[in-house]
Design a protein around this motif. Structure first.
Motif, PDB file in Angstrom:
ATOM      1  N   LEU A 165      -3.258   3.204  -1.318  1.00 21.90           N
ATOM      2  CA  LEU A 165      -2.907   3.926   0.362  1.00 21.90           C
ATOM      3  C   LEU A 165      -4.089   3.948   1.174  1.00 21.90           C
ATOM      4  CD1 LEU A 165       0.926   4.047   1.164  1.00 21.90           C
ATOM      5  CD2 LEU A 165      -0.447   1.774   0.339  1.00 21.90           C
ATOM      6  N   SER A 166      -5.165   4.771   0.114  1.00 22.34           N
ATOM      7  CA  SER A 166      -6.191   5.896   1.135  1.00 22.34           C
ATOM      8  C   SER A 166      -7.502   5.241   1.894  1.00 22.34           C
ATOM      9  CB  SER A 166      -6.437   6.701  -0.015  1.00 22.34           C
ATOM     10  OG  SER A 166      -7.327   6.225  -1.206  1.00 22.34           O
ATOM     11  N   ALA A 167      -7.009   3.935   1.682  1.00 21.46           N
ATOM     12  CA  ALA A 167      -8.879   3.272   1.919  1.00 21.46           C
ATOM     13  C   ALA A 167      -8.077   2.842   3.341  1.00 21.46           C
ATOM     14  CB  ALA A 167      -9.571   2.633   0.993  1.00 21.46           C
ATOM     15  N   LEU A 168      -6.794   3.380   3.911  1.00 15.56           N
ATOM     16  CA  LEU A 168      -5.773   1.887   4.895  1.00 15.56           C
ATOM     17  C   LEU A 168      -5.991   2.542   5.620  1.00 15.56           C
ATOM     18  CD1 LEU A 168      -2.941   0.766   2.765  1.00 15.56           C
ATOM     19  CD2 LEU A 168      -5.902  -0.374   3.237  1.00 15.56           C
ATOM     20  N   ASP A 169      -5.863   2.306   6.666  1.00 14.01           N
ATOM     21  CA  ASP A 169      -6.202   3.570   8.227  1.00 14.01           C
ATOM     22  C   ASP A 169      -3.990   3.576   8.442  1.00 14.01           C
ATOM     23  OD1 ASP A 169      -4.260   1.239  10.092  1.00 14.01           O
ATOM     24  OD2 ASP A 169      -5.141   0.025   9.002  1.00 14.01           O
ATOM     25  N   ALA A 170      -4.135   4.451   9.085  1.00 19.09           N
ATOM     26  CA  ALA A 170      -2.687   5.043   8.831  1.00 19.09           C
ATOM     27  C   ALA A 170      -1.644   4.150   9.177  1.00 19.09           C
ATOM     28  CB  ALA A 170      -2.611   6.413  10.559  1.00 19.09           C
ATOM     29  N   LEU A 171      -2.319   2.871  11.098  1.00 20.13           N
ATOM     30  CA  LEU A 171      -0.757   2.529  11.355  1.00 20.13           C
ATOM     31  C   LEU A 171      -1.020   1.947   9.539  1.00 20.13           C
ATOM     32  CD1 LEU A 171       0.716   0.959  12.532  1.00 20.13           C
ATOM     33  CD2 LEU A 171      -0.269  -0.546  13.482  1.00 20.13           C
ATOM     34  N   THR A 172      -1.163   1.086   8.919  1.00 23.26           N
ATOM     35  CA  THR A 172      -1.086  -0.472   8.184  1.00 23.26           C
ATOM     36  C   THR A 172      -0.827   0.844   6.291  1.00 23.26           C
ATOM     37  OG1 THR A 172      -2.968  -0.924   8.723  1.00 23.26           O
ATOM     38  CG2 THR A 172      -2.833  -1.744   6.011  1.00 23.26           C
ATOM     39  N   ARG A 173      -1.051   2.023   6.403  1.00 14.54           N
ATOM     40  CA  ARG A 173      -0.605   2.555   4.978  1.00 14.54           C
ATOM     41  C   ARG A 173       0.948   2.893   5.806  1.00 14.54           C
ATOM     42  NH1 ARG A 173      -2.712   8.166   6.572  1.00 14.54           N
ATOM     43  NH2 ARG A 173      -4.369   7.213   5.679  1.00 14.54           N
ATOM     44  N   ALA A 174       1.235   3.712   6.634  1.00 12.47           N
ATOM     45  CA  ALA A 174       2.661   3.759   7.118  1.00 12.47           C
ATOM     46  C   ALA A 174       3.437   2.012   6.560  1.00 12.47           C
ATOM     47  CB  ALA A 174       2.797   3.564   8.844  1.00 12.47           C
ATOM     48  N   LYS A 175       3.285   0.977   7.328  1.00 11.69           N
ATOM     49  CA  LYS A 175       3.779   0.003   6.864  1.00 11.69           C
ATOM     50  C   LYS A 175       4.188  -0.595   5.727  1.00 11.69           C
ATOM     51  CE  LYS A 175       1.252  -3.163   9.501  1.00 11.69           C
ATOM     52  NZ  LYS A 175       1.073  -4.474  10.574  1.00 11.69           N
ATOM     53  N   LEU A 176       2.930   0.105   4.544  1.00  7.63           N
ATOM     54  CA  LEU A 176       2.544  -0.489   3.332  1.00  7.63           C
ATOM     55  C   LEU A 176       3.181   0.867   2.957  1.00  7.63           C
ATOM     56  CD1 LEU A 176       1.049  -2.602   2.375  1.00  7.63           C
ATOM     57  CD2 LEU A 176      -0.613  -1.553   1.384  1.00  7.63           C
ATOM     58  N   GLN A 177       3.904   2.329   3.298  1.00  7.41           N
ATOM     59  CA  GLN A 177       4.741   3.473   2.386  1.00  7.41           C
ATOM     60  C   GLN A 177       5.573   2.375   2.573  1.00  7.41           C
ATOM     61  OE1 GLN A 177       3.820   6.400   4.216  1.00  7.41           O
ATOM     62  NE2 GLN A 177       1.841   7.302   3.308  1.00  7.41           N
ATOM     63  N   ASP A 178       6.310   2.114   4.133  1.00  8.94           N
ATOM     64  CA  ASP A 178       8.019   1.033   3.437  1.00  8.94           C
ATOM     65  C   ASP A 178       8.053   0.301   3.267  1.00  8.94           C
ATOM     66  OD1 ASP A 178       8.572   2.496   6.176  1.00  8.94           O
ATOM     67  OD2 ASP A 178       7.763   1.305   7.545  1.00  8.94           O
ATOM     68  N   GLU A 179       6.792  -0.586   2.529  1.00 11.60           N
ATOM     69  CA  GLU A 179       6.530  -1.572   2.102  1.00 11.60           C
ATOM     70  C   GLU A 179       7.693  -1.239   0.371  1.00 11.60           C
ATOM     71  OE1 GLU A 179       6.701  -5.930   2.070  1.00 11.60           O
ATOM     72  OE2 GLU A 179       6.716  -4.822   3.413  1.00 11.60           O
ATOM     73  N   ILE A 180       6.172  -0.270   0.381  1.00  2.18           N
ATOM     74  CA  ILE A 180       6.929   0.261  -1.836  1.00  2.18           C
ATOM     75  C   ILE A 180       8.084   0.878  -1.898  1.00  2.18           C
ATOM     76  CG2 ILE A 180       5.835   2.625  -2.775  1.00  2.18           C
ATOM     77  CD1 ILE A 180       2.875   1.535  -1.701  1.00  2.18           C
ATOM     78  N   GLU A 181       8.662   1.399  -0.771  1.00  2.00           N
ATOM     79  CA  GLU A 181       9.995   2.191  -0.292  1.00  2.00           C
ATOM     80  C   GLU A 181      11.038   0.545  -0.695  1.00  2.00           C
ATOM     81  OE1 GLU A 181      11.144   5.508   2.482  1.00  2.00           O
ATOM     82  OE2 GLU A 181      12.109   5.329   0.222  1.00  2.00           O
ATOM     83  N   ARG A 182      11.086  -0.338   0.249  1.00  2.00           N
ATOM     84  CA  ARG A 182      11.845  -1.224   0.212  1.00  2.00           C
ATOM     85  C   ARG A 182      11.580  -1.795  -1.609  1.00  2.00           C
ATOM     86  NH1 ARG A 182      10.796  -6.297   0.183  1.00  2.00           N
ATOM     87  NH2 ARG A 182       8.726  -6.825   1.075  1.00  2.00           N
ATOM     88  N   ILE A 183       9.922  -2.417  -1.983  1.00  4.43           N
ATOM     89  CA  ILE A 183      10.204  -3.162  -3.178  1.00  4.43           C
ATOM     90  C   ILE A 183      10.751  -1.975  -4.761  1.00  4.43           C
ATOM     91  CG2 ILE A 183       8.200  -3.405  -5.338  1.00  4.43           C
ATOM     92  CD1 ILE A 183       6.066  -4.071  -2.636  1.00  4.43           C
ATOM     93  N   ARG A 184      10.510  -0.425  -4.154  1.00  2.00           N
ATOM     94  CA  ARG A 184      11.287   0.135  -5.170  1.00  2.00           C
ATOM     95  C   ARG A 184      12.552  -0.475  -4.841  1.00  2.00           C
ATOM     96  NH1 ARG A 184      12.609   5.983  -5.284  1.00  2.00           N
ATOM     97  NH2 ARG A 184      13.221   6.085  -7.816  1.00  2.00           N
ATOM     98  N   LYS A 185      13.141  -0.444  -3.935  1.00  2.00           N
ATOM     99  CA  LYS A 185      15.045  -0.645  -3.759  1.00  2.00           C
ATOM    100  C   LYS A 185      15.291  -1.808  -4.394  1.00  2.00           C
ATOM    101  CE  LYS A 185      16.467   2.357  -0.128  1.00  2.00           C
ATOM    102  NZ  LYS A 185      15.066   2.741   0.516  1.00  2.00           N
ATOM    103  N   GLU A 186      14.472  -2.946  -4.501  1.00  2.00           N
ATOM    104  CA  GLU A 186      14.052  -4.194  -4.846  1.00  2.00           C
ATOM    105  C   GLU A 186      14.662  -4.684  -6.511  1.00  2.00           C
ATOM    106  OE1 GLU A 186      13.329  -7.788  -3.149  1.00  2.00           O
ATOM    107  OE2 GLU A 186      13.446  -6.706  -1.125  1.00  2.00           O
ATOM    108  N   GLU A 187      13.120  -3.071  -7.273  1.00  2.00           N
ATOM    109  CA  GLU A 187      12.580  -4.030  -8.123  1.00  2.00           C
ATOM    110  C   GLU A 187      12.956  -2.702  -9.435  1.00  2.00           C
ATOM    111  OE1 GLU A 187       9.168  -6.233  -9.786  1.00  2.00           O
ATOM    112  OE2 GLU A 187      10.569  -7.074  -8.841  1.00  2.00           O
ATOM    113  N   GLY A 188      13.277  -1.728  -8.799  1.00  2.00           N
ATOM    114  CA  GLY A 188      14.087  -0.635  -8.971  1.00  2.00           C
ATOM    115  C   GLY A 188      13.039  -0.162 -10.307  1.00  2.00           C
TER     116      GLY A 188
END
Ligand code: ADP
Ligand code: ADP
Length: 229
Positions: A165-188
């Motif tokens: 996420l380091s090459a992304l702007d702060a807002l996009t990074r925050a969105k993708l952090q949420d996305e990674i959390e969600r993917i992790r819950k779904e995929e375990g």
């Protein structure tokens, strides 16, 4: 049994003139199945080297990397990697970029099952609407999501994230952090993230480790994170 174990992993770089850069000085690390570990380090601490060694892209000078107790042999579909800058093939669509990874590791599946699996991973990262776009028609955050979908399409035992996420702007990074959390819950899945972002490590990981810089490199002070979610 840890899913991943590093024992005394050492890696130095030697330049043409013979100058030696010590990077990993005998790393010991154990990662439990299903765990999300973040490894924090300053720029130059050796984070990319560590991920590449676990991925099998760099051979360590010494030490062992064990996956379910067995030494790794080079790269393998058991480890999916997402790099800092997405390396998508520009002439292929989102669906085709992900399908390439599916095709590479699921040859036993029929063509239609492989296409369906690729579409499922693209949908998992929230890009169902962008299946047929080329990378040039995507934002940075979207490209990085495709890279995550591609890594997941191999159904790896471990997902290795090198500052994704380091090459992304702060807002996009925050969105993708949420996305990674969600993917992790779904995929375990078991995840190893290296990052220089303390907040990111604390937000995402179950456990945070610190990679201290060379020459006394080691993974120090590994502690569990208990954060309200
Ligand atoms: P990080 O990802 O934490 O920034 P790296 O693993 O990229 O750290 O690099 C660690 C150190 O190794 C740095 O000093 C870097 O300059 C050096 N290094 C990395 N790759 C190479 C290479 N291929 N050849 C020589 N030195 C390298
Ligand atoms: P993300 O958080 O996925 O990076 P952005 O906030 O950058 O998303 O973009 C929001 C929406 O705008 C995206 O879902 C996408 O449909 C569209 N979009 C962004 N950049 C581009 C682009 N370069 N070309 C086409 N569509 C874009």
């Amino acid at each position: 049994h840890p899913i991943l174990a590093l024992k005394g992993v050492t890696k130095n770089y030697t330049s043409k003139t013979g100058t030696v850069t010590e990077v990993l000085g005998g790393i010991d690390l154990e990662v439990a199945e299903g765990e999300f570990i973040a490894i924090l380090g300053f720029s130059g601490a050796g984070k990319s080297t560590l991920i590449n060694v676990i991925a099998g892209l760099i051979e360590p000078d010494d030490g062992q990397i064990l996956l379910r107790g067995k030494p790794i042999l080079g790269t393998g579909k058991d480890r999916g990697v997402v790099f800092q800058s997405y390396s998508l093939l520009p002439w292929l669509t989102v669906a085709e970029n992900v399908a390439m990874a599916v095709d590479a590791v699921h040859q036993h599946l029929s063509a239609s099952d492989r296409a369906a699996l690729a579409r499922q991973k693209v949908e998992l990262v929230g890009l169902g609407h962008a299946m047929d776009r080329k990378p040039a028609q995507l934002s940075g955050g979207m490209r990085q999501r495709v890279a995550v979908a591609r890594a997941l399409a191999m159904e790896p035992e471990i997902l290795l994230l090198d500052e994704p996420l380091s090459a992304l702007d702060a807002l996009t990074r925050a969105k993708l952090q949420d996305e990674i959390e969600r993917i992790r819950k779904e995929e375990g899945r078991t995840i190893v993230l290296v990052t220089n972002d303390v907040d990111e490590a604390l937000l995402l990981a179950d456990r945070v480790a610190v990679l201290t810089p060379a020459p006394a490199t080691r993974i120090g002070r590994v502690w569990p994170v208990a954060m309200p979610r």
